[in-house]
Design an enzyme around this catalytic site. Structure first.
Site, PDB file in Angstrom:
ATOM      1  CB  SER A 157     -29.357   4.754  -2.163  1.00 23.71           C
ATOM      2  OG  SER A 157     -30.770   5.932  -1.733  1.00 23.71           O
ATOM      3  CE1 TYR A 170     -27.632   6.126  -7.249  1.00 26.75           C
ATOM      4  CE2 TYR A 170     -29.092   6.895  -5.079  1.00 26.75           C
ATOM      5  CZ  TYR A 170     -27.361   6.126  -5.839  1.00 26.75           C
ATOM      6  OH  TYR A 170     -26.673   6.681  -3.664  1.00 26.75           O
TER       7      TYR A 170
HETATM    8  P1  NAD Z   1     -17.994   8.361  -5.117  1.00 25.03           P
HETATM    9  O1  NAD Z   1     -18.056   8.659  -6.073  1.00 25.03           O
HETATM   10  O2  NAD Z   1     -17.578   9.488  -4.088  1.00 25.03           O
HETATM   11  O3  NAD Z   1     -17.263   6.708  -4.900  1.00 25.03           O
HETATM   12  C1  NAD Z   1     -17.416   5.984  -6.488  1.00 25.03           C
HETATM   13  C2  NAD Z   1     -16.360   5.293  -6.946  1.00 25.03           C
HETATM   14  O4  NAD Z   1     -16.728   4.389  -7.693  1.00 25.03           O
HETATM   15  C3  NAD Z   1     -15.472   5.808  -7.442  1.00 25.03           C
HETATM   16  O5  NAD Z   1     -13.906   6.009  -6.596  1.00 25.03           O
HETATM   17  C4  NAD Z   1     -15.050   5.935  -8.602  1.00 25.03           C
HETATM   18  O6  NAD Z   1     -14.101   6.053  -9.819  1.00 25.03           O
HETATM   19  C5  NAD Z   1     -15.704   4.737  -8.606  1.00 25.03           C
HETATM   20  N1  NAD Z   1     -16.196   3.858  -9.669  1.00 25.03           N
HETATM   21  C6  NAD Z   1     -17.098   4.158 -10.465  1.00 25.03           C
HETATM   22  N2  NAD Z   1     -17.661   3.621 -11.489  1.00 25.03           N
HETATM   23  C7  NAD Z   1     -17.028   2.674 -11.526  1.00 25.03           C
HETATM   24  C8  NAD Z   1     -16.936   1.373 -12.430  1.00 25.03           C
HETATM   25  N3  NAD Z   1     -17.686   1.026 -13.568  1.00 25.03           N
HETATM   26  N4  NAD Z   1     -15.764   0.581 -12.094  1.00 25.03           N
HETATM   27  C9  NAD Z   1     -15.460   0.807 -10.605  1.00 25.03           C
HETATM   28  N5  NAD Z   1     -15.530   1.581 -10.437  1.00 25.03           N
HETATM   29  C10 NAD Z   1     -16.351   2.949 -10.459  1.00 25.03           C
HETATM   30  O7  NAD Z   1     -19.555   7.995  -4.531  1.00 25.03           O
HETATM   31  P2  NAD Z   1     -19.932   7.473  -2.803  1.00 25.03           P
HETATM   32  O8  NAD Z   1     -20.388   8.294  -2.293  1.00 25.03           O
HETATM   33  O9  NAD Z   1     -18.718   7.279  -1.835  1.00 25.03           O
HETATM   34  O10 NAD Z   1     -20.876   6.573  -3.089  1.00 25.03           O
HETATM   35  C11 NAD Z   1     -20.259   5.160  -2.989  1.00 25.03           C
HETATM   36  C12 NAD Z   1     -21.375   4.228  -2.757  1.00 25.03           C
HETATM   37  O11 NAD Z   1     -22.339   4.414  -1.988  1.00 25.03           O
HETATM   38  C13 NAD Z   1     -22.631   4.237  -4.267  1.00 25.03           C
HETATM   39  O12 NAD Z   1     -22.490   2.528  -4.160  1.00 25.03           O
HETATM   40  C14 NAD Z   1     -23.410   5.029  -3.943  1.00 25.03           C
HETATM   41  O13 NAD Z   1     -24.436   4.742  -4.919  1.00 25.03           O
HETATM   42  C15 NAD Z   1     -23.136   4.552  -2.283  1.00 25.03           C
HETATM   43  N6  NAD Z   1     -24.508   5.936  -1.363  1.00 25.03           N
HETATM   44  C16 NAD Z   1     -23.963   7.517  -1.616  1.00 25.03           C
HETATM   45  C17 NAD Z   1     -24.784   7.716  -1.009  1.00 25.03           C
HETATM   46  C18 NAD Z   1     -24.495   9.752  -0.680  1.00 25.03           C
HETATM   47  O14 NAD Z   1     -25.085  10.496   0.215  1.00 25.03           O
HETATM   48  N7  NAD Z   1     -23.241   9.298  -0.683  1.00 25.03           N
HETATM   49  C19 NAD Z   1     -26.294   7.634  -0.041  1.00 25.03           C
HETATM   50  C20 NAD Z   1     -26.503   6.333  -0.731  1.00 25.03           C
HETATM   51  C21 NAD Z   1     -25.687   5.158  -1.128  1.00 25.03           C
END
Ligand code: NAD
Length: 277
Positions: A157, A170
């Protein structure tokens, strides 16, 4: 791999018959990755805590995809998911460690100061983002080590480069993910095979369920001051869409990046390059 295989051709990005495992695969960003992997020819195992959502996505993308309920924080569960994937496909070529996120209880606000952030919320965030990348890397990395081949992609991130305000756990956890990416890249290449690569992407700001409460006002649907500040610091002037990640993801998991390991690639509309002035 012979020398001629290293020459870049249009099918350098081809993932035909490769087996890809995506944790958190039913989430917003990772579902887009699962679809793209399948379009590039890969068999995709969608692993997610939400088993039904994982299975629904697998049914939607087809091409032999399977949805598997899996909590990335339970070593036994991750290992049994790994056995299941090997039973179905016989091997694992790609692991994307996508499960991750933050929660309001680990976020400072006028109502919740840094001094009062509860340890269980802080620990939840550390565990999900860092341990949640390490345990699947052990279970699936072991299979890659035996194959002497494989690619792991972590999701870091912007917080990993410089922490953002309000989300200390985070930020620290994602810094850990970037550090672990470098560590594992060196370890796998030196101890098992130079053909095993480990990289990360560092997405900028994508409007998804985990951060919507920080970026949009729930009632008015307007950007919050934080949302406005982010856009003001993003030279390209917009939030990312999940599709913006796909070019870099396909590059990093395919032979097109055969000599790339241990890197963290920002996909951020220029956010990390901009000093703010
Ligand atoms: P999201 O919440 O849509 O998806 C996360 C998924 O992980 C969900 O489907 C959830 O059910 C699953 N999950 C949660 N806990 C879990 C566990 N213990 N075991 C298995 N699955 C689990 O989030 P997203 O925004 O699509 O993020 C995906 C990745 O990208 C994450 O690592 C997030 O930190 C990272 N990220 C997101 C952003 C953003 O702007 N959205 C920016 C940087 C990084």
């Amino acid at each position: 791999m012979g020398k001629k295989d290293l020459i870049m051709t249009p099918d350098t990005f081809d993932l035909q018959n490769q087996v890809a495992v995506v944790t958190g695969g039913a989430g917003v960003l990772c579902a887009a990755m699962c679809r793209a992997l399948a379009r590039a020819g890969a068999k995709v195992a969608v692993l997610d805590l939400r088993e039904e959502a994982a299975q629904a996505l697998a049914a939607e993308i087809g091409n032999g995809a399977v949805g598997v309920g899996c909590n990335v924080l339970e070593k036994d569960g991750v290992e049994s998911a790994a056995r299941r994937v090997v039973e179905v496909y016989g091997r694992v070529d790609i692991l994307i460690n996508g499960a991750g996120g933050n929660k309001p209880q680990a976020t400072t606000s006028p109502e919740l100061s840094f001094f009062d952030l509860p340890p269980d919320a802080l620990s939840w965030v550390f565990q999900l983002n860092l341990l949640g990348a390490i345990l699947p890397s052990q279970a699936f990395g072991k299979i890659m080590a035996a194959q002497r081949q494989g690619v792991i992609l972590n999701i870091s991130s912007m917080n990993a480069f410089r922490p953002l305000t309000r989300i200390p756990a985070y930020s620290a956890a994602k810094a850990g993910v970037s550090n672990f990416t470098q560590w594992l890249a060196v370890h796998m290449a030196q101890e098992y095979s130079p053909a095993i690569r480990v990289n990360a992407i560092a997405p900028g700001f994508f409007l998804t369920e985990q951060n919507r409460y920080l970026l949009m006002d729930r009632d008015s649907g307007e950007l919050t001051p934080r949302g406005k500040t982010i856009l003001a610091h993003t030279p390209q002037g917009r939030f990312g869409s999940p599709e913006d990640l796909l070019g870099a993801v396909l590059w990093l998991v395919s032979p097109a990046s055969a000599f790339v390991t241990g890197v963290v690639i920002p996909i951020d509309g220029g956010f990390s390059a901009f000093s703010g002035v």
